[in-house]
Design a protein around this motif. Structure first.
Motif, PDB file in Angstrom:
ATOM      1  N   ARG A 172       0.832  -1.202   0.000  1.00  4.63           N
ATOM      2  CA  ARG A 172       0.000   0.000   0.000  1.00  4.63           C
ATOM      3  C   ARG A 172       0.864   1.248   0.000  1.00  4.63           C
ATOM      4  NH1 ARG A 172      -3.409  -2.506   4.644  1.00  4.63           N
ATOM      5  NH2 ARG A 172      -4.708  -4.003   3.508  1.00  4.63           N
ATOM      6  N   ASP A 173       2.088   1.077   0.436  1.00  9.23           N
ATOM      7  CA  ASP A 173       3.052   2.167   0.401  1.00  9.23           C
ATOM      8  C   ASP A 173       3.504   2.365  -1.040  1.00  9.23           C
ATOM      9  OD1 ASP A 173       5.825   3.313   0.358  1.00  9.23           O
ATOM     10  OD2 ASP A 173       5.434   3.492   2.502  1.00  9.23           O
ATOM     11  N   LYS A 174       3.150   3.493  -1.646  1.00 10.55           N
ATOM     12  CA  LYS A 174       3.446   3.723  -3.053  1.00 10.55           C
ATOM     13  C   LYS A 174       4.944   3.741  -3.340  1.00 10.55           C
ATOM     14  CE  LYS A 174      -0.795   6.267  -4.156  1.00 10.55           C
ATOM     15  NZ  LYS A 174      -1.359   7.551  -4.665  1.00 10.55           N
ATOM     16  N   THR A 175       5.719   4.266  -2.404  1.00 10.16           N
ATOM     17  CA  THR A 175       7.169   4.312  -2.598  1.00 10.16           C
ATOM     18  C   THR A 175       7.742   2.912  -2.730  1.00 10.16           C
ATOM     19  OG1 THR A 175       7.341   6.373  -1.350  1.00 10.16           O
ATOM     20  CG2 THR A 175       9.352   5.081  -1.605  1.00 10.16           C
ATOM     21  N   LEU A 176       7.359   2.032  -1.811  1.00 19.44           N
ATOM     22  CA  LEU A 176       7.854   0.662  -1.834  1.00 19.44           C
ATOM     23  C   LEU A 176       7.341  -0.086  -3.060  1.00 19.44           C
ATOM     24  CD1 LEU A 176       9.601  -1.324  -0.297  1.00 19.44           C
ATOM     25  CD2 LEU A 176       7.605  -1.982   1.048  1.00 19.44           C
ATOM     26  N   ARG A 177       6.097   0.182  -3.425  1.00 13.32           N
ATOM     27  CA  ARG A 177       5.522  -0.486  -4.595  1.00 13.32           C
ATOM     28  C   ARG A 177       6.300  -0.131  -5.861  1.00 13.32           C
ATOM     29  NH1 ARG A 177       0.003   1.832  -5.911  1.00 13.32           N
ATOM     30  NH2 ARG A 177      -0.274   1.413  -3.697  1.00 13.32           N
ATOM     31  N   TRP A 178       6.601   1.155  -6.038  1.00  9.98           N
ATOM     32  CA  TRP A 178       7.334   1.570  -7.236  1.00  9.98           C
ATOM     33  C   TRP A 178       8.792   1.119  -7.203  1.00  9.98           C
ATOM     34  CZ3 TRP A 178       5.446   2.621 -11.714  1.00  9.98           C
ATOM     35  CH2 TRP A 178       4.176   3.155 -11.827  1.00  9.98           C
ATOM     36  N   MET A 179       9.353   0.980  -6.010  1.00  7.89           N
ATOM     37  CA  MET A 179      10.707   0.429  -5.910  1.00  7.89           C
ATOM     38  C   MET A 179      10.749  -0.999  -6.437  1.00  7.89           C
ATOM     39  SD  MET A 179      12.207   1.693  -2.239  1.00  7.89           S
ATOM     40  CE  MET A 179      12.671   3.405  -1.931  1.00  7.89           C
ATOM     41  N   ASN A 180       9.737  -1.805  -6.087  1.00  4.03           N
ATOM     42  CA  ASN A 180       9.674  -3.178  -6.576  1.00  4.03           C
ATOM     43  C   ASN A 180       9.448  -3.223  -8.081  1.00  4.03           C
ATOM     44  OD1 ASN A 180       9.609  -5.562  -4.438  1.00  4.03           O
ATOM     45  ND2 ASN A 180       8.701  -3.775  -3.452  1.00  4.03           N
ATOM     46  N   ILE A 181       8.568  -2.370  -8.584  1.00  3.86           N
ATOM     47  CA  ILE A 181       8.310  -2.319 -10.029  1.00  3.86           C
ATOM     48  C   ILE A 181       9.579  -1.914 -10.770  1.00  3.86           C
ATOM     49  CG2 ILE A 181       7.040  -1.114 -11.841  1.00  3.86           C
ATOM     50  CD1 ILE A 181       4.681  -0.924  -9.850  1.00  3.86           C
ATOM     51  N   ASN A 182      10.259  -0.909 -10.247  1.00  5.13           N
ATOM     52  CA  ASN A 182      11.485  -0.439 -10.884  1.00  5.13           C
ATOM     53  C   ASN A 182      12.560  -1.521 -10.877  1.00  5.13           C
ATOM     54  OD1 ASN A 182      14.342   1.113 -10.455  1.00  5.13           O
ATOM     55  ND2 ASN A 182      12.991   2.231 -11.838  1.00  5.13           N
ATOM     56  N   GLY A 183      12.679  -2.244  -9.748  1.00  3.60           N
ATOM     57  CA  GLY A 183      13.654  -3.331  -9.678  1.00  3.60           C
ATOM     58  C   GLY A 183      13.358  -4.420 -10.694  1.00  3.60           C
ATOM     59  N   PHE A 184      12.088  -4.782 -10.814  1.00  2.00           N
ATOM     60  CA  PHE A 184      11.689  -5.795 -11.793  1.00  2.00           C
ATOM     61  C   PHE A 184      12.065  -5.366 -13.205  1.00  2.00           C
ATOM     62  CE2 PHE A 184       8.529  -7.039 -14.953  1.00  2.00           C
ATOM     63  CZ  PHE A 184       8.634  -8.423 -14.908  1.00  2.00           C
ATOM     64  N   LEU A 185      11.731  -4.127 -13.572  1.00  3.60           N
ATOM     65  CA  LEU A 185      11.970  -3.655 -14.935  1.00  3.60           C
ATOM     66  C   LEU A 185      13.461  -3.513 -15.236  1.00  3.60           C
ATOM     67  CD1 LEU A 185       9.170  -0.934 -15.221  1.00  3.60           C
ATOM     68  CD2 LEU A 185       9.224  -3.169 -16.340  1.00  3.60           C
ATOM     69  N   GLY A 186      14.220  -2.940 -14.290  1.00  2.00           N
ATOM     70  CA  GLY A 186      15.644  -2.747 -14.521  1.00  2.00           C
ATOM     71  C   GLY A 186      16.390  -4.052 -14.676  1.00  2.00           C
ATOM     72  N   TRP A 187      16.062  -5.018 -13.811  1.00  2.00           N
ATOM     73  CA  TRP A 187      16.738  -6.318 -13.878  1.00  2.00           C
ATOM     74  C   TRP A 187      16.264  -7.109 -15.104  1.00  2.00           C
ATOM     75  CZ3 TRP A 187      18.091  -3.497 -10.022  1.00  2.00           C
ATOM     76  CH2 TRP A 187      19.146  -3.852  -9.182  1.00  2.00           C
ATOM     77  N   ALA A 188      14.988  -6.966 -15.478  1.00  3.67           N
ATOM     78  CA  ALA A 188      14.501  -7.630 -16.692  1.00  3.67           C
ATOM     79  C   ALA A 188      15.160  -7.050 -17.931  1.00  3.67           C
ATOM     80  CB  ALA A 188      12.983  -7.496 -16.796  1.00  3.67           C
ATOM     81  N   ALA A 189      15.506  -5.762 -17.870  1.00  9.86           N
ATOM     82  CA  ALA A 189      16.075  -5.101 -19.033  1.00  9.86           C
ATOM     83  C   ALA A 189      17.511  -5.528 -19.291  1.00  9.86           C
ATOM     84  CB  ALA A 189      15.998  -3.589 -18.852  1.00  9.86           C
ATOM     85  N   LEU A 190      18.386  -5.402 -18.280  1.00  2.24           N
ATOM     86  CA  LEU A 190      19.806  -5.520 -18.582  1.00  2.24           C
ATOM     87  C   LEU A 190      20.621  -6.400 -17.638  1.00  2.24           C
ATOM     88  CD1 LEU A 190      20.726  -1.899 -19.766  1.00  2.24           C
ATOM     89  CD2 LEU A 190      20.883  -4.017 -21.091  1.00  2.24           C
ATOM     90  N   PHE A 191      20.040  -6.892 -16.554  1.00  2.63           N
ATOM     91  CA  PHE A 191      20.854  -7.724 -15.665  1.00  2.63           C
ATOM     92  C   PHE A 191      21.298  -9.010 -16.360  1.00  2.63           C
ATOM     93  CE2 PHE A 191      21.885 -10.355 -11.959  1.00  2.63           C
ATOM     94  CZ  PHE A 191      22.636  -9.437 -11.218  1.00  2.63           C
ATOM     95  N   GLY A 192      20.445  -9.508 -17.231  1.00  2.00           N
ATOM     96  CA  GLY A 192      20.778 -10.727 -17.965  1.00  2.00           C
ATOM     97  C   GLY A 192      21.817 -10.534 -19.050  1.00  2.00           C
ATOM     98  N   ALA A 193      22.198  -9.286 -19.315  1.00  5.09           N
ATOM     99  CA  ALA A 193      23.204  -9.038 -20.355  1.00  5.09           C
ATOM    100  C   ALA A 193      24.521  -9.732 -20.045  1.00  5.09           C
ATOM    101  CB  ALA A 193      23.439  -7.533 -20.511  1.00  5.09           C
TER     102      ALA A 193
END
Length: 439
Positions: A247-268
């Motif tokens: 319910r905490d928007k800050t924490l929610r967006w942190m998780n979304i951002n982590g998912f997207l960033g790692w999906a984008a380039l961590f596998g490089a």
């Protein structure tokens, strides 16, 4: 103080074991498959380990909130030790696949705890340094894993790539003995049904990344289990994942951002050595060394991040970290046949700076923005979001490479995908708002 040093040693040894066993089979798996037979199961020892590790991290975090860190962490090391012994004794590929799953269960119960326990024991300023030490274990394993694998194969037997974990695990357990927990568990009932629904659903979804036949069926079944889990958990007083933390928007967006960033380039990192071997004609070892650039950047950014959070807040660090990640994506998208070791090495340093800043800021945020009795699940779920992103990103990149007309066009497509994903992650970083920490 001695207790803190001892548990720090234990945590780093556990991380070293888990990281070694993520990559040590890369160079030895062809020989293992030849020794045990069953080349049709070639990918499954990797898959079972990865799936078990990813799925069980949130479970371990929640259990540590309910029953304490030391007990759950030690249990993970014991399971990992048993799994390593069984892997070394495997007589068939089916046995190895099963035993790697057991090993992955232990790894899943170990890997969140360096961050969780650091959140209990150390101040915000010092946690960046602790994460930097943990990152160095991953960097160390990236270098020594192929060397160890080659050494054991040439001078003894591949079975020692698993047996070597036994003395390390025993030493880690001994180092953990003096540790006295500062966290007081909040006792509650274990959510068995929720745990079963969650682990089944996520396992089926992750199987989509490795199965060749009917992936849609696995994906649909996994999605149904996850939906059932969500509605079941909403009615539970002691749920596996307390949705209140989102319910905490800050924490929610942190998780979304982590998912997207790692999906984008961590596998490089999985494809960079392949590029250097095919296009720059570097050796396996030299192409692996380039990944040290990521570790160097990661450590450099991690150490001061705790202090930066107190000075600047979460939002600016997420914006800067994602900007660096997108910049590394641009440089990767510009790779060509003449790009050599040093160009890629510099790109990896930049990417390491990005991930080091984002990883440390996200983990500290996950700990500081929740109550003490939710710190374990919040931290481990942050890692879970990134791990799921990594699994999806690696799969998408692999699909681009395998379906392209030639190698270089496939590399261009997968890095273009990484750039687009990193730009999306950059946009989401602006939705992260700073607010008062809970503690």
């Amino acid at each position: 103080m001695k207790s803190k040093i001892a548990v720090l040693v234990s945590m780093m040894l556990a991380l070293l074991m888990a990281s070694l066993d993520t990559t040590i089979m890369n160079t030895t798996m062809p020989l293992i498959a030849k020794s045990l037979g069953g080349f049709d199961l070639f990918a499954w020892p990797f898959a079972t380990y990865m799936i078990a590790t990813t799925v069980l991290a949130p479970v371990a975090g929640r259990l540590s909130d309910l029953y304490g860190r030391k007990q759950v962490f030690a249990s993970g090391m014991i399971v990992f030790l048993i799994g390593s012994l069984l892997c070394g004794l495997s007589q068939t590929m089916i046995q190895l696949v099963i035993f790697r799953g057991i090993q992955g269960i232990g790894a899943g119960f170990m890997m969140p705890f360096p961050a969780i326990i650091a959140g209990d024991l150390f101040s915000v300023e010092k946690r960046g340094k602790i994460q930097a030490i943990g990152t160095s274990m991953w960097g160390l394993s990236a270098v020594i894993a192929p060397l160890l694998g080659a050494f054991f194969v040439e001078h003894s037997t591949w079975r020692w790539i698993f047996f070597v974990n036994i003395p390390i695990a025993l030493l880690a357990l001994v180092a953990l003995l003096p540790y006295r927990e500062e966290y007081t568990p909040k006792k509650a009932q274990i959510d068995y049904i929720g745990t079963l629904l969650f682990t089944t659903g996520v396992t089926l979804l992750l199987l989509v990344t490795v199965v060749d036949r009917n992936p849609f069926v696995y994906g649909l079944a996994g999605a149904l289990f996850v939906i059932c889990f969500y509605f079941f958990e909403k009615r539970q007083s002691s749920s596996l994942i307390p949705f209140s933390i989102f319910r905490d928007k800050t924490l929610r967006w942190m998780n979304i951002n982590g998912f997207l960033g790692w999906a984008a380039l961590f596998g490089a990192a999985s494809y960079i050595p392949l590029f250097l071997q095919n296009m720059a004609h570097l050796t396996i070892f030299t192409s692996g060394i380039v990944l040290l650039g990521t570790a160097i950047g990661w450590i450099t950014a991690s150490v001061p991040t705790g202090t930066w959070i107190l000075k600047y807040g979460y939002r600016p660090l997420f914006i800067i970290g994602n900007a660096l990640l997108a910049f590394s994506g641009v440089l990767l998208a510009l790779l060509h046949e003449e790009s050599g070791f040093w160009y890629v090495f510099i790109v990896m340093i930049i990417q390491g700076l990005a991930f080091g800043m984002l990883s440390t800021t996200g983990v500290i945020g996950a700990q500081q923005l929740v109550q003490a009795h939710e710190k374990g699940i919040s931290t481990s779920f942050m890692m879970f979001s990134r791990n799921i992103g990594t699994a999806i990103g690696v799969t998408i990149m692999g699909a681009f490479l395998s379906k392209s007309e030639d190698f270089m066009s496939g590399m261009y497509q997968l890095f273009l995908y990484g750039l687009m994903g990193s730009l999306l992650a950059f946009v989401t970083s602006f939705f992260i708002k700073d607010r008062q920490s809970v503690k």
